[in-house]
Design a protein around this motif. Sequence first.
Motif, PDB file in Angstrom:
ATOM      1  N   TRP A  44       0.714  -1.847  -0.095  1.00  0.00           N
ATOM      2  CA  TRP A  44       0.027  -0.301   0.480  1.00  0.00           C
ATOM      3  C   TRP A  44       1.422   1.135   0.089  1.00  0.00           C
ATOM      4  CZ3 TRP A  44      -4.591   0.149  -1.540  1.00  0.00           C
ATOM      5  CH2 TRP A  44      -5.165  -0.399  -2.124  1.00  0.00           C
ATOM      6  N   GLY A  45       2.524   1.378   0.476  1.00  0.00           N
ATOM      7  CA  GLY A  45       3.033   2.514   0.465  1.00  0.00           C
ATOM      8  C   GLY A  45       3.383   2.105  -0.730  1.00  0.00           C
ATOM      9  N   PHE A  46       3.838   1.128  -1.704  1.00  0.00           N
ATOM     10  CA  PHE A  46       3.742   1.652  -3.219  1.00  0.00           C
ATOM     11  C   PHE A  46       2.649   2.500  -3.802  1.00  0.00           C
ATOM     12  CE2 PHE A  46       2.675  -0.355  -6.642  1.00  0.00           C
ATOM     13  CZ  PHE A  46       3.667   0.061  -7.371  1.00  0.00           C
ATOM     14  N   ARG A  47       1.247   2.000  -3.700  1.00  0.00           N
ATOM     15  CA  ARG A  47       0.548   2.155  -4.858  1.00  0.00           C
ATOM     16  C   ARG A  47       0.693   3.862  -4.064  1.00  0.00           C
ATOM     17  NH1 ARG A  47      -2.077  -2.020  -6.544  1.00  0.00           N
ATOM     18  NH2 ARG A  47      -1.860  -3.868  -4.872  1.00  0.00           N
ATOM     19  N   LEU A  48       0.621   3.704  -2.683  1.00  0.00           N
ATOM     20  CA  LEU A  48       0.889   5.555  -1.703  1.00  0.00           C
ATOM     21  C   LEU A  48       1.559   6.453  -2.870  1.00  0.00           C
ATOM     22  CD1 LEU A  48      -1.880   6.884  -0.118  1.00  0.00           C
ATOM     23  CD2 LEU A  48      -0.291   7.368   1.759  1.00  0.00           C
ATOM     24  N   ALA A  49       2.797   6.101  -2.873  1.00  0.00           N
ATOM     25  CA  ALA A  49       4.060   6.390  -3.740  1.00  0.00           C
ATOM     26  C   ALA A  49       3.414   7.042  -5.062  1.00  0.00           C
ATOM     27  CB  ALA A  49       5.259   5.082  -3.844  1.00  0.00           C
ATOM     28  N   ILE A  50       3.230   5.960  -5.097  1.00  0.00           N
ATOM     29  CA  ILE A  50       2.680   6.090  -7.338  1.00  0.00           C
ATOM     30  C   ILE A  50       1.323   7.133  -7.820  1.00  0.00           C
ATOM     31  CG2 ILE A  50       3.759   4.320  -8.044  1.00  0.00           C
ATOM     32  CD1 ILE A  50       1.100   2.954  -8.705  1.00  0.00           C
ATOM     33  N   LEU A  51       0.562   7.286  -6.542  1.00  0.00           N
ATOM     34  CA  LEU A  51      -0.660   8.322  -6.949  1.00  0.00           C
ATOM     35  C   LEU A  51      -0.590   9.265  -7.685  1.00  0.00           C
ATOM     36  CD1 LEU A  51      -4.158   7.552  -5.265  1.00  0.00           C
ATOM     37  CD2 LEU A  51      -3.426  10.139  -4.422  1.00  0.00           C
ATOM     38  N   PRO A  52       0.785  10.424  -6.700  1.00  0.00           N
ATOM     39  CA  PRO A  52       0.152  11.686  -8.068  1.00  0.00           C
ATOM     40  C   PRO A  52       0.355  11.521  -8.717  1.00  0.00           C
ATOM     41  CG  PRO A  52       1.212  11.233  -5.635  1.00  0.00           C
ATOM     42  CD  PRO A  52       0.860   9.909  -5.857  1.00  0.00           C
ATOM     43  N   GLY A  53       1.677  11.134  -9.665  1.00  0.00           N
ATOM     44  CA  GLY A  53       2.219  10.252 -10.781  1.00  0.00           C
ATOM     45  C   GLY A  53       1.511   9.855 -11.027  1.00  0.00           C
ATOM     46  N   CYS A  54       0.661   8.976 -11.263  1.00  0.00           N
ATOM     47  CA  CYS A  54      -0.811   7.970 -11.877  1.00  0.00           C
ATOM     48  C   CYS A  54      -1.792   9.682 -12.254  1.00  0.00           C
ATOM     49  CB  CYS A  54      -1.522   7.824 -11.163  1.00  0.00           C
ATOM     50  SG  CYS A  54      -0.564   6.190 -11.125  1.00  0.00           S
ATOM     51  N   ALA A  55      -2.079   9.960 -11.072  1.00  0.00           N
ATOM     52  CA  ALA A  55      -2.762  11.415 -10.796  1.00  0.00           C
ATOM     53  C   ALA A  55      -2.164  12.852 -12.346  1.00  0.00           C
ATOM     54  CB  ALA A  55      -3.402  12.079 -10.294  1.00  0.00           C
TER      55      ALA A  55
ATOM     56  N   ALA B   7       6.896   1.099  -1.335  1.00  0.00           N
ATOM     57  CA  ALA B   7       7.216   2.064  -1.789  1.00  0.00           C
ATOM     58  C   ALA B   7       9.137   2.467  -1.298  1.00  0.00           C
ATOM     59  CB  ALA B   7       6.615   3.011   0.100  1.00  0.00           C
ATOM     60  N   VAL B   8       9.646   2.412  -0.853  1.00  0.00           N
ATOM     61  CA  VAL B   8      10.705   1.872  -0.656  1.00  0.00           C
ATOM     62  C   VAL B   8      11.683   1.335  -0.676  1.00  0.00           C
ATOM     63  CG1 VAL B   8      13.192   3.578   0.256  1.00  0.00           C
ATOM     64  CG2 VAL B   8      10.442   4.550   0.204  1.00  0.00           C
ATOM     65  N   GLY B   9      12.670   0.454  -0.987  1.00  0.00           N
ATOM     66  CA  GLY B   9      13.349  -0.512  -0.464  1.00  0.00           C
ATOM     67  C   GLY B   9      14.393  -0.089   0.299  1.00  0.00           C
ATOM     68  N   TRP B  10      13.835  -0.554   1.485  1.00  0.00           N
ATOM     69  CA  TRP B  10      15.049  -0.450   2.149  1.00  0.00           C
ATOM     70  C   TRP B  10      15.851  -0.842   2.811  1.00  0.00           C
ATOM     71  CZ3 TRP B  10      14.931   4.840   3.472  1.00  0.00           C
ATOM     72  CH2 TRP B  10      14.142   5.656   3.607  1.00  0.00           C
ATOM     73  N   ASN B  11      17.406  -0.109   2.656  1.00  0.00           N
ATOM     74  CA  ASN B  11      18.417  -1.069   3.463  1.00  0.00           C
ATOM     75  C   ASN B  11      19.586   0.256   4.313  1.00  0.00           C
ATOM     76  OD1 ASN B  11      20.554   0.531   1.226  1.00  0.00           O
ATOM     77  ND2 ASN B  11      20.098  -0.812  -0.475  1.00  0.00           N
ATOM     78  N   ARG B  12      20.545  -0.450   4.982  1.00  0.00           N
ATOM     79  CA  ARG B  12      21.120  -0.119   5.589  1.00  0.00           C
ATOM     80  C   ARG B  12      21.885   1.147   4.589  1.00  0.00           C
ATOM     81  NH1 ARG B  12      25.934   0.602   7.009  1.00  0.00           N
ATOM     82  NH2 ARG B  12      26.798   0.726   8.869  1.00  0.00           N
ATOM     83  N   GLN B  13      22.535   1.276   3.409  1.00  0.00           N
ATOM     84  CA  GLN B  13      22.533   2.425   3.115  1.00  0.00           C
ATOM     85  C   GLN B  13      21.971   3.720   2.700  1.00  0.00           C
ATOM     86  OE1 GLN B  13      25.087   1.438   0.039  1.00  0.00           O
ATOM     87  NE2 GLN B  13      25.866   3.527  -0.848  1.00  0.00           N
ATOM     88  N   LYS B  14      20.111   3.158   2.258  1.00  0.00           N
ATOM     89  CA  LYS B  14      19.195   3.939   1.904  1.00  0.00           C
ATOM     90  C   LYS B  14      19.366   4.392   3.269  1.00  0.00           C
ATOM     91  CE  LYS B  14      17.138   2.369  -2.441  1.00  0.00           C
ATOM     92  NZ  LYS B  14      16.144   1.828  -3.137  1.00  0.00           N
ATOM     93  N   LYS B  15      18.858   3.319   4.575  1.00  0.00           N
ATOM     94  CA  LYS B  15      18.726   4.816   5.855  1.00  0.00           C
ATOM     95  C   LYS B  15      20.273   5.206   6.760  1.00  0.00           C
ATOM     96  CE  LYS B  15      15.851   0.757   7.153  1.00  0.00           C
ATOM     97  NZ  LYS B  15      15.886  -0.488   7.959  1.00  0.00           N
ATOM     98  N   LEU B  16      21.049   5.233   6.271  1.00  0.00           N
ATOM     99  CA  LEU B  16      21.721   6.627   6.149  1.00  0.00           C
ATOM    100  C   LEU B  16      22.047   7.547   5.952  1.00  0.00           C
ATOM    101  CD1 LEU B  16      24.404   5.851   8.932  1.00  0.00           C
ATOM    102  CD2 LEU B  16      25.655   5.139   6.667  1.00  0.00           C
ATOM    103  N   TYR B  17      22.106   7.303   4.490  1.00  0.00           N
ATOM    104  CA  TYR B  17      21.453   7.577   2.913  1.00  0.00           C
ATOM    105  C   TYR B  17      20.595   9.305   4.206  1.00  0.00           C
ATOM    106  CZ  TYR B  17      22.072   9.950  -1.355  1.00  0.00           C
ATOM    107  OH  TYR B  17      21.960  10.673  -2.730  1.00  0.00           O
ATOM    108  N   ASP B  18      19.592   8.605   4.186  1.00  0.00           N
ATOM    109  CA  ASP B  18      18.022   9.819   4.591  1.00  0.00           C
ATOM    110  C   ASP B  18      18.490   9.960   5.497  1.00  0.00           C
ATOM    111  OD1 ASP B  18      17.565   8.764   1.850  1.00  0.00           O
ATOM    112  OD2 ASP B  18      15.208   8.034   2.820  1.00  0.00           O
ATOM    113  N   LEU B  19      18.993   9.700   6.514  1.00  0.00           N
ATOM    114  CA  LEU B  19      19.140  10.154   8.069  1.00  0.00           C
ATOM    115  C   LEU B  19      19.893  11.205   7.931  1.00  0.00           C
ATOM    116  CD1 LEU B  19      19.731   7.030  10.918  1.00  0.00           C
ATOM    117  CD2 LEU B  19      17.561   9.060  10.290  1.00  0.00           C
ATOM    118  N   THR B  20      20.863  11.519   7.181  1.00  0.00           N
ATOM    119  CA  THR B  20      22.455  12.456   7.155  1.00  0.00           C
ATOM    120  C   THR B  20      21.175  13.150   6.137  1.00  0.00           C
ATOM    121  OG1 THR B  20      23.965  11.205   6.380  1.00  0.00           O
ATOM    122  CG2 THR B  20      24.506  12.881   5.819  1.00  0.00           C
TER     123      THR B  20
END
Lengths: 89, 352, 152
Positions: A44-55, B7-20
């Motif tokens: 559902w996170g993915f679906r929410l993430a692409i929603l603005p682009g779909c609109a 939504a985001v394929g989190w991994n350690r590097q991405k978490k570190l990147y986003d925290l910074t």
Amino acid sequence: MLVTLVSWLVGLAAAYLAVGLVFAVAFVTRGAGRVDPVAAHGTWGFRLAILPGCAALWPLLARRWARGERAPVERTPHRDAAGPAEGAP
Amino acid sequence: MGLEYRAVGWNRQKKLYDLTLAAAVAVYLAAFVGVGLALKPNATAETLLIRAFGTAAFALLHVILSIGPLCRLSPRFLPLLYNRRHLGVTMFFLGLAHAALSIVQFHLFGDVNPLVSVFTSNAHYGDVADFPFQPLGLAALVVLFLMAATSHDFWLHNLTAPTWKALHMGVYVAYGLLVMHVALGALQAERSPLYVVLVGAGLAWVLGLHLYAAGREAARDRAGVGPAAGEEVGDGFVDVCAVDEIPDARARVVCAAGERVAIYRYGGRLAAVSSVCQHQNGPLGEGRVIDGCITCPWHGYQYVPETGESPPPFTERVPTFPVRVRDGRVQLDPRPRPAGRPAGSCSVKGAP
Amino acid sequence: MIRPLRRRHARAMAGLAVVLPLGFAAALVAREPERTTLLPEAVAPAGPAIEAPMHAVDDAWGELDLGMRVGRTAGRVVVELAPRREVRRPDLLVYWTAAESVGDALPGDAYLLGSLGERARRYALPARADGGSLVLYGMAHHGVVASAPLPR
């Protein structure tokens, strides 16, 4: 004059996005999986993430959904020179 | 492509990147508001926040625009590229906060639709000094929205990487609009030479870096092989280099059939693939062979050298090229084989 | 990036390298000269003359630094407000109220006298006015910015 023109354009953009938003809700819940099989199991996170682009890009997605098309293969000079990929439709 | 979209394929590097990134943005905003309050005690909170968000977004855009060319110049900057899309989305939200606060502050309480008011409250479109700079910012925000909204891998797959890349080159349009938004807006009122120097230096840096990198890339593209450029040695093959010039697990990149080809050496064998990763069109030839697979330096997408196909269950595949060795020289057939019809590999000793 | 896009990038950058520095320079050249805050002293204040001066108060408005003179003309109270430094608020309105002290909200009986000018201005108070307070009201934030009791 300027106010009338800009009001028109802003209204047009708002109408486009309003239609897009309604479409996007339907697309992320049902259509995405038809157009891109990987999306059928999307979170559902993915679906929410692409929603603005779909609109925003709804005419493109609506056409693909209506025609039952999948994502095309990218075009690069090498792929163009090589011809269709093995197993491609 | 992954097997499932998140939504985001989190991994350690991405978490570190986003925290910074989050920490840097928070520190910048707090410092801007704190210093602003100390230097200009009469400034209202709204004004300080509008300026803090606006300057943060503009500064972050310079960082974002620097990453691409810097990575072309040195692989040391690749860790910054890995999660660049999060920088872009963050930049969009900073710009959105700047725009939303500005519209509330300057346009909301009139009797005209606030969005209409942005374009019409100042109608001096023919005047340079008094030019309506706010529409420029709003136009840039629309471009940045399109890019942020399509930043997910779903869009890369469904638009295809070349179209997605072309769409995301809109960032240069947004940058141009924002430079003029600042020059015709803030710089008209703020008279300190410091601001002029800062914006001017940023402009010179971004343009200089991109022009330099573009020049180097064009020179690499011109140095091609093929029937026109290379020396044809029979059967349509062209001479590329000596076998020993290719280090193990690395590639020699040459230009053929209008694009770059990566000729990889790995464990005593050679194979050639199109140097264009299917994920984001990253430079496959600048990667390495890891666990038997060509690994893209940008996001780690992998391909089997002989087949140009991602190991199952992944489905990416790239065109391949026949390659052979004669008298210690690597020879390439510059006619690509379609993805899924592998050109195979050969031994560095010349055997098939 | 594929080669056609590398070419497009190079062309876009060459275009921007011409257009943006020109636009940037044009914007800087077009800047209006910085406005000074020097106010000509000799200009007579707008509004009715003060025929019979009564009071002059220098420090009634705190950090706003407004000089205030109060007098009478034809039986009505006239007040002069003269900014001695630039007032960095473009939106201030001057009200009179019978109340002796004023909070954040404008009192119900507030009587609009006019806007505060960047130079001295005079305001004729309503005939009934005797005492009470003057109020400066900010339009942008819809609130009382400052108030001062009127010397009797």
